[in-house]
Motif scaffolding. Structure first.
Motif, PDB file in Angstrom:
ATOM      1  N   PRO B  91       0.804  -1.229   0.000  1.00 44.40           N
ATOM      2  CA  PRO B  91       0.000   0.000   0.000  1.00 44.40           C
ATOM      3  C   PRO B  91       0.835   1.276   0.000  1.00 44.40           C
ATOM      4  N   ILE B  92       1.985   1.232   0.670  1.00 37.38           N
ATOM      5  CA  ILE B  92       2.880   2.400   0.688  1.00 37.38           C
ATOM      6  C   ILE B  92       3.388   2.672  -0.737  1.00 37.38           C
ATOM      7  N   THR B  93       3.851   1.610  -1.395  1.00 36.30           N
ATOM      8  CA  THR B  93       4.387   1.743  -2.759  1.00 36.30           C
ATOM      9  C   THR B  93       3.306   2.238  -3.716  1.00 36.30           C
ATOM     10  N   ALA B  94       2.102   1.679  -3.597  1.00 36.02           N
ATOM     11  CA  ALA B  94       0.989   2.102  -4.467  1.00 36.02           C
ATOM     12  C   ALA B  94       0.600   3.556  -4.192  1.00 36.02           C
ATOM     13  N   THR B  95       0.698   3.973  -2.919  1.00 34.99           N
ATOM     14  CA  THR B  95       0.355   5.362  -2.572  1.00 34.99           C
ATOM     15  C   THR B  95       1.389   6.332  -3.140  1.00 34.99           C
ATOM     16  N   VAL B  96       2.667   5.927  -3.100  1.00 31.88           N
ATOM     17  CA  VAL B  96       3.714   6.768  -3.703  1.00 31.88           C
ATOM     18  C   VAL B  96       3.433   6.925  -5.198  1.00 31.88           C
ATOM     19  N   ALA B  97       3.154   5.805  -5.869  1.00 31.36           N
ATOM     20  CA  ALA B  97       2.875   5.845  -7.313  1.00 31.36           C
ATOM     21  C   ALA B  97       1.666   6.734  -7.615  1.00 31.36           C
ATOM     22  N   ALA B  98       0.608   6.554  -6.841  1.00 29.18           N
ATOM     23  CA  ALA B  98      -0.603   7.361  -7.050  1.00 29.18           C
ATOM     24  C   ALA B  98      -0.327   8.834  -6.765  1.00 29.18           C
ATOM     25  N   GLY B  99       0.448   9.091  -5.717  1.00 27.94           N
ATOM     26  CA  GLY B  99       0.781  10.472  -5.358  1.00 27.94           C
ATOM     27  C   GLY B  99       1.556  11.167  -6.463  1.00 27.94           C
ATOM     28  N   LEU B 100       2.441  10.439  -7.126  1.00 27.00           N
ATOM     29  CA  LEU B 100       3.220  11.025  -8.221  1.00 27.00           C
ATOM     30  C   LEU B 100       2.318  11.341  -9.420  1.00 27.00           C
ATOM     31  N   VAL B 101       1.334  10.489  -9.662  1.00 26.83           N
ATOM     32  CA  VAL B 101       0.370  10.767 -10.741  1.00 26.83           C
ATOM     33  C   VAL B 101      -0.451  12.011 -10.389  1.00 26.83           C
ATOM     34  N   LEU B 102      -0.897  12.086  -9.130  1.00 23.87           N
ATOM     35  CA  LEU B 102      -1.740  13.218  -8.700  1.00 23.87           C
ATOM     36  C   LEU B 102      -0.989  14.542  -8.719  1.00 23.87           C
ATOM     37  N   PRO B 106       3.798  11.795 -13.862  1.00 23.31           N
ATOM     38  CA  PRO B 106       3.450  10.445 -14.318  1.00 23.31           C
ATOM     39  C   PRO B 106       4.657   9.591 -14.695  1.00 23.31           C
ATOM     40  N   GLU B 107       5.678  10.213 -15.310  1.00 24.08           N
ATOM     41  CA  GLU B 107       6.859   9.434 -15.718  1.00 24.08           C
ATOM     42  C   GLU B 107       7.592   8.869 -14.500  1.00 24.08           C
ATOM     43  N   GLU B 108       7.660   9.688 -13.433  1.00 30.04           N
ATOM     44  CA  GLU B 108       8.309   9.228 -12.195  1.00 30.04           C
ATOM     45  C   GLU B 108       7.532   8.084 -11.542  1.00 30.04           C
ATOM     46  N   SER B 109       6.212   8.074 -11.786  1.00 24.96           N
ATOM     47  CA  SER B 109       5.372   7.063 -11.126  1.00 24.96           C
ATOM     48  C   SER B 109       5.539   5.678 -11.731  1.00 24.96           C
ATOM     49  N   LYS B 110       6.036   5.668 -13.003  1.00 26.44           N
ATOM     50  CA  LYS B 110       6.057   4.403 -13.750  1.00 26.44           C
ATOM     51  C   LYS B 110       6.801   3.296 -13.001  1.00 26.44           C
ATOM     52  N   ARG B 111       8.015   3.562 -12.520  1.00 28.66           N
ATOM     53  CA  ARG B 111       8.786   2.482 -11.888  1.00 28.66           C
ATOM     54  C   ARG B 111       8.141   2.036 -10.565  1.00 28.66           C
ATOM     55  N   TRP B 112       7.371   2.948  -9.925  1.00 30.18           N
ATOM     56  CA  TRP B 112       6.698   2.562  -8.677  1.00 30.18           C
ATOM     57  C   TRP B 112       5.501   1.658  -8.969  1.00 30.18           C
ATOM     58  N   TRP B 113       4.813   1.927 -10.098  1.00 37.12           N
ATOM     59  CA  TRP B 113       3.722   1.024 -10.494  1.00 37.12           C
ATOM     60  C   TRP B 113       4.282  -0.352 -10.843  1.00 37.12           C
ATOM     61  N   ILE B 114       5.432  -0.346 -11.532  1.00 35.28           N
ATOM     62  CA  ILE B 114       6.059  -1.626 -11.884  1.00 35.28           C
ATOM     63  C   ILE B 114       6.443  -2.386 -10.614  1.00 35.28           C
ATOM     64  N   LEU B 115       6.933  -1.663  -9.613  1.00 33.05           N
ATOM     65  CA  LEU B 115       7.294  -2.308  -8.338  1.00 33.05           C
ATOM     66  C   LEU B 115       6.064  -2.905  -7.647  1.00 33.05           C
ATOM     67  N   VAL B 116       4.921  -2.191  -7.722  1.00 33.53           N
ATOM     68  CA  VAL B 116       3.675  -2.728  -7.150  1.00 33.53           C
ATOM     69  C   VAL B 116       3.329  -4.054  -7.833  1.00 33.53           C
ATOM     70  N   ILE B 117       3.450  -4.072  -9.155  1.00 32.50           N
ATOM     71  CA  ILE B 117       3.142  -5.299  -9.916  1.00 32.50           C
ATOM     72  C   ILE B 117       4.077  -6.430  -9.490  1.00 32.50           C
ATOM     73  N   ILE B 118       5.370  -6.141  -9.440  1.00 32.33           N
ATOM     74  CA  ILE B 118       6.360  -7.188  -9.118  1.00 32.33           C
ATOM     75  C   ILE B 118       6.155  -7.735  -7.697  1.00 32.33           C
ATOM     76  N   ILE B 119       5.992  -6.838  -6.730  1.00 29.13           N
ATOM     77  CA  ILE B 119       5.788  -7.322  -5.342  1.00 29.13           C
ATOM     78  C   ILE B 119       4.506  -8.141  -5.262  1.00 29.13           C
ATOM     79  N   SER B 120       3.438  -7.655  -5.909  1.00 30.23           N
ATOM     80  CA  SER B 120       2.153  -8.374  -5.843  1.00 30.23           C
ATOM     81  C   SER B 120       2.274  -9.772  -6.444  1.00 30.23           C
ATOM     82  N   ILE B 121       2.975  -9.870  -7.579  1.00 26.39           N
ATOM     83  CA  ILE B 121       3.164 -11.187  -8.212  1.00 26.39           C
ATOM     84  C   ILE B 121       3.988 -12.101  -7.299  1.00 26.39           C
ATOM     85  N   LEU B 122       5.100 -11.576  -6.782  1.00 29.71           N
ATOM     86  CA  LEU B 122       5.969 -12.404  -5.933  1.00 29.71           C
ATOM     87  C   LEU B 122       5.256 -12.864  -4.662  1.00 29.71           C
ATOM     88  N   VAL B 123       4.490 -11.952  -4.051  1.00 28.99           N
ATOM     89  CA  VAL B 123       3.744 -12.298  -2.838  1.00 28.99           C
ATOM     90  C   VAL B 123       2.687 -13.373  -3.163  1.00 28.99           C
TER      91      VAL B 123
END
Lengths: 97, 135
Positions: B91-102, B106-123
């Motif tokens: 949730p922290i990582t997703a909030t950072v990504a969302a905060g960057l979009v808000l 948006p370009e800075e948010s991209k790697r944080w969204w990718i990190l959300v995807i990777i952690i979610s898949i691994l978990v």
């Protein structure tokens, strides 16, 4: 409102605090017991602590902290990745040692 | 009760893989739905803690006993311990990504969204391995 919140500072604080809490709670049993006593479970205690750290540091550190390659964006990024890996590595070491 | 919580856990977890993928595809187009959808995705990250916590605190202890009595105690000692703590940073990582979009980064948010995807898949993969190993 959103511009006043430093998401990077919040993420950095949360990541470092989580890894620290994980390691300290595993190595010092009374600390894990304390978390359990206060929050009913150590996992809830860690969740509350890192959420508060995210909010508090996000609001407190509003100014951008940048120095060459070590800008706040990269500090938050590498802190998060590094502490995720540190948690995994700690449990691997703890299991085998 | 357990099934409801489990399904909620799986569905919200899958949403944290699918939603960021949709957001990343919409970043270049600067779509109107990006900001509200980013808030929704971050909210899903926080809401996911509820079924996760219920499963971990109420239903997992029996599975843990089974795992620790078996031949693969590392399933709990390494995988579950890592999974339960990595999940707290989603949730922290997703909030950072969302905060960057808000805040129009948006370009800075991209790697944080990718990190959300990777952690979610691994978990999710860790959860599946633990489940298969426990039976």
């Amino acid at each position: 409102m959103m511009a006043r919140f430093n998401f990077y500072a919040g993420a950095t604080a949360s990541a470092w605090l989580l890894a620290t809490l994980v390691i300290v709670a595993e190595l010092i049993v009374p600390f894990k017991t304390l978390l359990k006593t206060i929050f009913s479970h150590h996992w809830i205690g860690k969740a509350v602590a890192i959420t508060l750290a995210f909010i508090i540091f996000g609001f407190l550190l509003k100014e951008k902290v940048s120095s060459g390659r070590f800008n706040e964006s990269n500090i938050a990024w590498y802190s998060t990745i590094g502490n995720l890996l540190a948690i995994l590595l700690f449990f691997v070491i703890e299991y085998f040692v | 009760m357990r099934d409801f919580v489990l399904f909620a856990h799986i569905i919200l977890g899958l949403a944290l893989i699918a939603f960021p993928i949709l957001i990343i595809t919409g970043l270049k187009k600067q779509s109107n739905w990006l900001k509200p959808f980013s808030i929704l995705t971050a909210a899903v990250g926080w809401i996911l803690l509820l079924p996760s916590g219920k499963l971990y605190l109420t239903f997992y202890p029996a599975t843990k006993t089974l795992i620790n009595a078996g031949s693969k105690p590392w399933l709990h000692s390494i995988l579950m311990e890592t999974k339960e703590h990595w999940g707290l940073l989603i949730p922290i990582t997703a909030t950072v990504a969302a905060g960057l979009v808000l805040t129009n980064r948006p370009e800075e948010s991209k790697r944080w969204w990718i990190l959300v995807i990777i952690i979610s898949i691994l978990v999710g993969v860790m959860g599946r391995i633990i489940k298969m190993g426990a039976v």
